[in-house]
Scaffold this motif. Structure first.
Motif: not given
Length: 75
Positions: A6-8, A10-12, A14-15, A17
């Motif tokens: 899930q964190y991966a 979300i991080a993807l 954000v990057v 965006s």
């Protein structure tokens, strides 16, 4: 779904965006970054797969398109 996945994701997102905002709000610096990356990938002695990526990353020539590649505010 595991928390790390899930964190991966979300991080993807954000990057991606941030890259979209950078590309749309700051086109001149986006173009300079693409040129810098393409130059490194297109150097002599690089493998053919790396050179093909460099050709895809390289922005279109400003002379060929008739545009300056800047903010598109010339009209």
């Amino acid at each position: 779904m595991p928390i790390a996945l899930q964190y991966a994701v979300i991080a993807l997102l954000v990057v991606l965006s941030a890259a979209f905002v950078w590309r749309t709000r700051f086109p001149a610096s986006w173009r300079r970054m693409r040129v810098a990356v393409a130059i490194r990938l297109l150097r002599e002695g690089r493998p053919s797969w790396m050179r093909s990526i460099g050709r895809r990353v390289a922005p279109a020539s400003a002379l060929a398109s008739g545009e300056c590649g800047g903010c598109d505010g010339c009209k």
